[in-house]
Design a protein around this motif. Sequence first.
Motif, PDB file in Angstrom:
ATOM      1  N   ARG A   1      -4.500 -21.905 -22.088  1.00 48.90           N
ATOM      2  CA  ARG A   1      -5.861 -21.820 -22.608  1.00 48.90           C
ATOM      3  C   ARG A   1      -6.198 -20.409 -23.099  1.00 48.90           C
ATOM      4  NH1 ARG A   1     -10.964 -20.470 -20.789  1.00 48.90           N
ATOM      5  NH2 ARG A   1     -12.676 -21.801 -21.550  1.00 48.90           N
ATOM      6  N   ASP A   2      -5.882 -19.410 -22.325  1.00 55.69           N
ATOM      7  CA  ASP A   2      -6.291 -18.042 -22.677  1.00 55.69           C
ATOM      8  C   ASP A   2      -5.579 -17.510 -23.921  1.00 55.69           C
ATOM      9  OD1 ASP A   2      -8.114 -18.003 -20.630  1.00 55.69           O
ATOM     10  OD2 ASP A   2      -6.783 -16.988 -19.207  1.00 55.69           O
ATOM     11  N   PRO A   3      -4.245 -17.651 -24.031  1.00 52.99           N
ATOM     12  CA  PRO A   3      -3.591 -17.101 -25.234  1.00 52.99           C
ATOM     13  C   PRO A   3      -3.695 -18.001 -26.466  1.00 52.99           C
ATOM     14  CG  PRO A   3      -1.935 -18.005 -23.764  1.00 52.99           C
ATOM     15  CD  PRO A   3      -3.255 -18.098 -23.036  1.00 52.99           C
ATOM     16  N   CYS A   4      -4.316 -19.188 -26.349  1.00 58.84           N
ATOM     17  CA  CYS A   4      -4.335 -20.132 -27.478  1.00 58.84           C
ATOM     18  C   CYS A   4      -5.296 -19.644 -28.557  1.00 58.84           C
ATOM     19  CB  CYS A   4      -4.745 -21.525 -26.996  1.00 58.84           C
ATOM     20  SG  CYS A   4      -4.747 -22.750 -28.331  1.00 58.84           S
ATOM     21  N   GLN A   5      -4.753 -19.282 -29.711  1.00 55.62           N
ATOM     22  CA  GLN A   5      -5.557 -18.716 -30.787  1.00 55.62           C
ATOM     23  C   GLN A   5      -6.485 -19.741 -31.432  1.00 55.62           C
ATOM     24  OE1 GLN A   5      -3.174 -16.399 -33.592  1.00 55.62           O
ATOM     25  NE2 GLN A   5      -1.747 -15.833 -31.960  1.00 55.62           N
ATOM     26  N   SER A   6      -6.053 -20.993 -31.517  1.00 51.78           N
ATOM     27  CA  SER A   6      -6.919 -21.997 -32.145  1.00 51.78           C
ATOM     28  C   SER A   6      -8.098 -22.351 -31.239  1.00 51.78           C
ATOM     29  CB  SER A   6      -6.126 -23.246 -32.506  1.00 51.78           C
ATOM     30  OG  SER A   6      -5.741 -23.963 -31.350  1.00 51.78           O
ATOM     31  N   ARG A   7      -7.918 -22.268 -29.916  1.00 52.85           N
ATOM     32  CA  ARG A   7      -9.054 -22.509 -29.020  1.00 52.85           C
ATOM     33  C   ARG A   7     -10.112 -21.439 -29.234  1.00 52.85           C
ATOM     34  NH1 ARG A   7     -11.447 -20.649 -24.844  1.00 52.85           N
ATOM     35  NH2 ARG A   7      -9.926 -18.951 -24.635  1.00 52.85           N
ATOM     36  N   VAL A   8      -9.674 -20.194 -29.350  1.00 50.62           N
ATOM     37  CA  VAL A   8     -10.614 -19.098 -29.593  1.00 50.62           C
ATOM     38  C   VAL A   8     -11.331 -19.287 -30.930  1.00 50.62           C
ATOM     39  CG1 VAL A   8     -10.818 -16.607 -29.965  1.00 50.62           C
ATOM     40  CG2 VAL A   8      -9.298 -17.481 -28.172  1.00 50.62           C
ATOM     41  N   ALA A   9     -10.583 -19.740 -31.936  1.00 47.82           N
ATOM     42  CA  ALA A   9     -11.167 -19.923 -33.276  1.00 47.82           C
ATOM     43  C   ALA A   9     -11.941 -21.231 -33.404  1.00 47.82           C
ATOM     44  CB  ALA A   9     -10.059 -19.867 -34.327  1.00 47.82           C
ATOM     45  N   GLY A  10     -11.768 -22.140 -32.435  1.00 48.77           N
ATOM     46  CA  GLY A  10     -12.436 -23.436 -32.506  1.00 48.77           C
ATOM     47  C   GLY A  10     -11.812 -24.392 -33.491  1.00 48.77           C
ATOM     48  N   THR A  11     -10.538 -24.197 -33.810  1.00 49.72           N
ATOM     49  CA  THR A  11      -9.865 -25.029 -34.820  1.00 49.72           C
ATOM     50  C   THR A  11      -8.829 -25.973 -34.215  1.00 49.72           C
ATOM     51  OG1 THR A  11      -8.216 -23.282 -35.187  1.00 49.72           O
ATOM     52  CG2 THR A  11     -10.174 -23.273 -36.599  1.00 49.72           C
ATOM     53  N   GLN A  12      -8.758 -26.058 -32.881  1.00 48.77           N
ATOM     54  CA  GLN A  12      -7.656 -26.792 -32.260  1.00 48.77           C
ATOM     55  C   GLN A  12      -7.610 -28.264 -32.668  1.00 48.77           C
ATOM     56  OE1 GLN A  12     -10.323 -25.519 -30.817  1.00 48.77           O
ATOM     57  NE2 GLN A  12     -10.717 -26.293 -28.751  1.00 48.77           N
ATOM     58  N   THR A  13      -8.757 -28.891 -32.844  1.00 43.16           N
ATOM     59  CA  THR A  13      -8.736 -30.314 -33.190  1.00 43.16           C
ATOM     60  C   THR A  13      -8.343 -30.553 -34.649  1.00 43.16           C
ATOM     61  OG1 THR A  13     -11.121 -30.270 -33.635  1.00 43.16           O
ATOM     62  CG2 THR A  13     -10.417 -30.921 -31.417  1.00 43.16           C
ATOM     63  N   ASP A  14      -8.310 -29.483 -35.441  1.00 44.34           N
ATOM     64  CA  ASP A  14      -7.917 -29.620 -36.852  1.00 44.34           C
ATOM     65  C   ASP A  14      -6.411 -29.454 -37.049  1.00 44.34           C
ATOM     66  OD1 ASP A  14     -10.630 -29.830 -37.527  1.00 44.34           O
ATOM     67  OD2 ASP A  14     -10.829 -27.652 -37.729  1.00 44.34           O
ATOM     68  N   LEU A  15      -5.712 -29.081 -35.984  1.00 44.36           N
ATOM     69  CA  LEU A  15      -4.303 -28.737 -36.117  1.00 44.36           C
ATOM     70  C   LEU A  15      -3.423 -29.700 -35.328  1.00 44.36           C
ATOM     71  CD1 LEU A  15      -4.656 -24.861 -35.708  1.00 44.36           C
ATOM     72  CD2 LEU A  15      -4.503 -26.171 -37.835  1.00 44.36           C
ATOM     73  N   PRO A  16      -2.173 -29.894 -35.767  1.00 45.56           N
ATOM     74  CA  PRO A  16      -1.587 -29.322 -36.991  1.00 45.56           C
ATOM     75  C   PRO A  16      -2.037 -30.066 -38.235  1.00 45.56           C
ATOM     76  CG  PRO A  16       0.002 -30.740 -35.909  1.00 45.56           C
ATOM     77  CD  PRO A  16      -1.205 -30.708 -35.014  1.00 45.56           C
ATOM     78  N   ARG A  17      -2.133 -29.351 -39.318  1.00 45.73           N
ATOM     79  CA  ARG A  17      -2.443 -29.999 -40.588  1.00 45.73           C
ATOM     80  C   ARG A  17      -1.191 -30.680 -41.122  1.00 45.73           C
ATOM     81  NH1 ARG A  17      -7.422 -28.492 -42.194  1.00 45.73           N
ATOM     82  NH2 ARG A  17      -8.263 -26.487 -41.452  1.00 45.73           N
ATOM     83  N   LYS A  18      -1.393 -31.753 -41.873  1.00 42.21           N
ATOM     84  CA  LYS A  18      -0.257 -32.495 -42.425  1.00 42.21           C
ATOM     85  C   LYS A  18      -0.510 -32.822 -43.889  1.00 42.21           C
ATOM     86  CE  LYS A  18       0.957 -34.651 -38.007  1.00 42.21           C
ATOM     87  NZ  LYS A  18       1.189 -35.931 -37.271  1.00 42.21           N
ATOM     88  N   THR A  19       0.540 -32.755 -44.662  1.00 40.00           N
ATOM     89  CA  THR A  19       0.455 -33.176 -46.055  1.00 40.00           C
ATOM     90  C   THR A  19       0.206 -34.678 -46.085  1.00 40.00           C
ATOM     91  OG1 THR A  19       1.985 -31.423 -46.713  1.00 40.00           O
ATOM     92  CG2 THR A  19       1.666 -33.263 -48.259  1.00 40.00           C
ATOM     93  N   PRO A  20      -0.800 -35.148 -46.818  1.00 38.17           N
ATOM     94  CA  PRO A  20      -1.110 -36.586 -46.826  1.00 38.17           C
ATOM     95  C   PRO A  20       0.093 -37.428 -47.245  1.00 38.17           C
ATOM     96  CG  PRO A  20      -2.856 -35.329 -47.895  1.00 38.17           C
ATOM     97  CD  PRO A  20      -1.716 -34.380 -47.668  1.00 38.17           C
ATOM     98  N   LYS A  21       0.270 -38.544 -46.537  1.00 30.83           N
ATOM     99  CA  LYS A  21       1.362 -39.454 -46.862  1.00 30.83           C
ATOM    100  C   LYS A  21       0.938 -40.441 -47.947  1.00 30.83           C
ATOM    101  CE  LYS A  21       3.499 -39.458 -42.262  1.00 30.83           C
ATOM    102  NZ  LYS A  21       3.903 -40.330 -41.108  1.00 30.83           N
ATOM    103  N   LYS A  22       1.894 -40.824 -48.752  1.00 30.94           N
ATOM    104  CA  LYS A  22       1.626 -41.862 -49.740  1.00 30.94           C
ATOM    105  C   LYS A  22       1.499 -43.206 -49.022  1.00 30.94           C
ATOM    106  CE  LYS A  22       4.188 -39.601 -53.486  1.00 30.94           C
ATOM    107  NZ  LYS A  22       5.318 -39.734 -54.451  1.00 30.94           N
ATOM    108  N   PRO A  23       0.625 -44.092 -49.500  1.00 35.05           N
ATOM    109  CA  PRO A  23       0.504 -45.412 -48.856  1.00 35.05           C
ATOM    110  C   PRO A  23       1.802 -46.199 -48.981  1.00 35.05           C
ATOM    111  CG  PRO A  23      -0.727 -45.335 -50.932  1.00 35.05           C
ATOM    112  CD  PRO A  23      -0.300 -43.932 -50.633  1.00 35.05           C
ATOM    113  N   LYS A  24       2.095 -46.991 -47.956  1.00 36.18           N
ATOM    114  CA  LYS A  24       3.318 -47.795 -47.986  1.00 36.18           C
ATOM    115  C   LYS A  24       3.176 -48.962 -48.962  1.00 36.18           C
ATOM    116  CE  LYS A  24       4.737 -46.964 -43.190  1.00 36.18           C
ATOM    117  NZ  LYS A  24       5.077 -47.593 -41.890  1.00 36.18           N
TER     118      LYS A  24
END
Length: 351
Positions: free
Chosen positions: A214-237
């Motif tokens: 928790r303490d060293p987690c940079q995304s928790r400090v920035a408040g971006t943890q739920t946005d990560l990891p980002r992914k390139t959108p997949k094409k529909p099957k």
Amino acid sequence: MRDSAEIIVSDALLEWYDRHAREMPWRIGPADRAAGMRPDPYRVWLSEVMLQQTTVAAVRDYFLRFTTRWPTVQALAAAPDEQVMGEWAGLGYYARARNLLKCARAVTQNYDGRFPDSFEALLNLPGIGPYTAAAISAIAFDRPETVLDGNVERVMARLHDIHDPLPGSKPLLKEKASALTPAIRPGDYAQAVMDLGATICTPKSPACGICPLRDPCQSRVAGTQTDLPRKTPKKPKPTRYGHVYVAQSADGAMVLERRPDKGLLGGMLGWPGSEWNDAPAERPPFPANWKMLSGEVRHTFTHFHLILRIWTTDAADHDIPEHLTVVDKHSFRPGDLPTVMRKAYDLWRGQ
């Protein structure tokens, strides 16, 4: 050389793992490992192959059945292909099952039934890629290899607040994961970071309040943890279509066809059928009075959805072409069919 911050992160994660490690039938827990027990490389390898692109919950029963029926790599190597494919049905990606047998036979023939203990040698075995070689090296042999699965990618992206999308960010995520991998207890560490991603640093609603990082987690400090990891959108099957032909003789024998070794369901027995495409032509395997059943089979593969129409006939009075396989009613086991073919059988049986 690892810096002090990296050592602190690794130590915190191992301390958490010592208290919270998940129990799995293929795992030697941290207490037993500290007492001198060592993992069976066969069980580690088998579990890792099964776990590719699926979950622990889905794999557990398959693993127990496999290891009860084939408790050693030599036993698996000696098993008939059809039996192994039948037990694999439902796990998908049948190329993995074919490579499973190839690998078991290579280990038995070339290594006297013992898995090699180096990343490079493991990588030369059939069906073992960089991730699986690293996982076996670390978990089974305590080599300081970097294991990077989806859980580890998520932990690294959040820990370092990396917003570059996957899969392009994999090299950077591996670099970060490698920097944290300790020389001491690398096998426990590999399992610890995977457990953290599976139970605490989950894709949705991560439990940051109880996370050991928790303490060293940079995304928790920035408040971006739920946005990560980002992914390139997949094409529909896309959706493909096909026809299969289920024929049973008067004495109960079933008419099957072995698929080509390469491609989907390669080398497996299934119902004769058409190509799978946008508008497949009807292709009965022999002349007969074929009738289309009501209903259809729907199945999803990695890259496409499939819809099959089922045709049936009484094959008793027809000459069966030599390229087809007639399986008598005592030898035919629906469970040996790949899942999509078993769905067709179930639809046929129900009408």
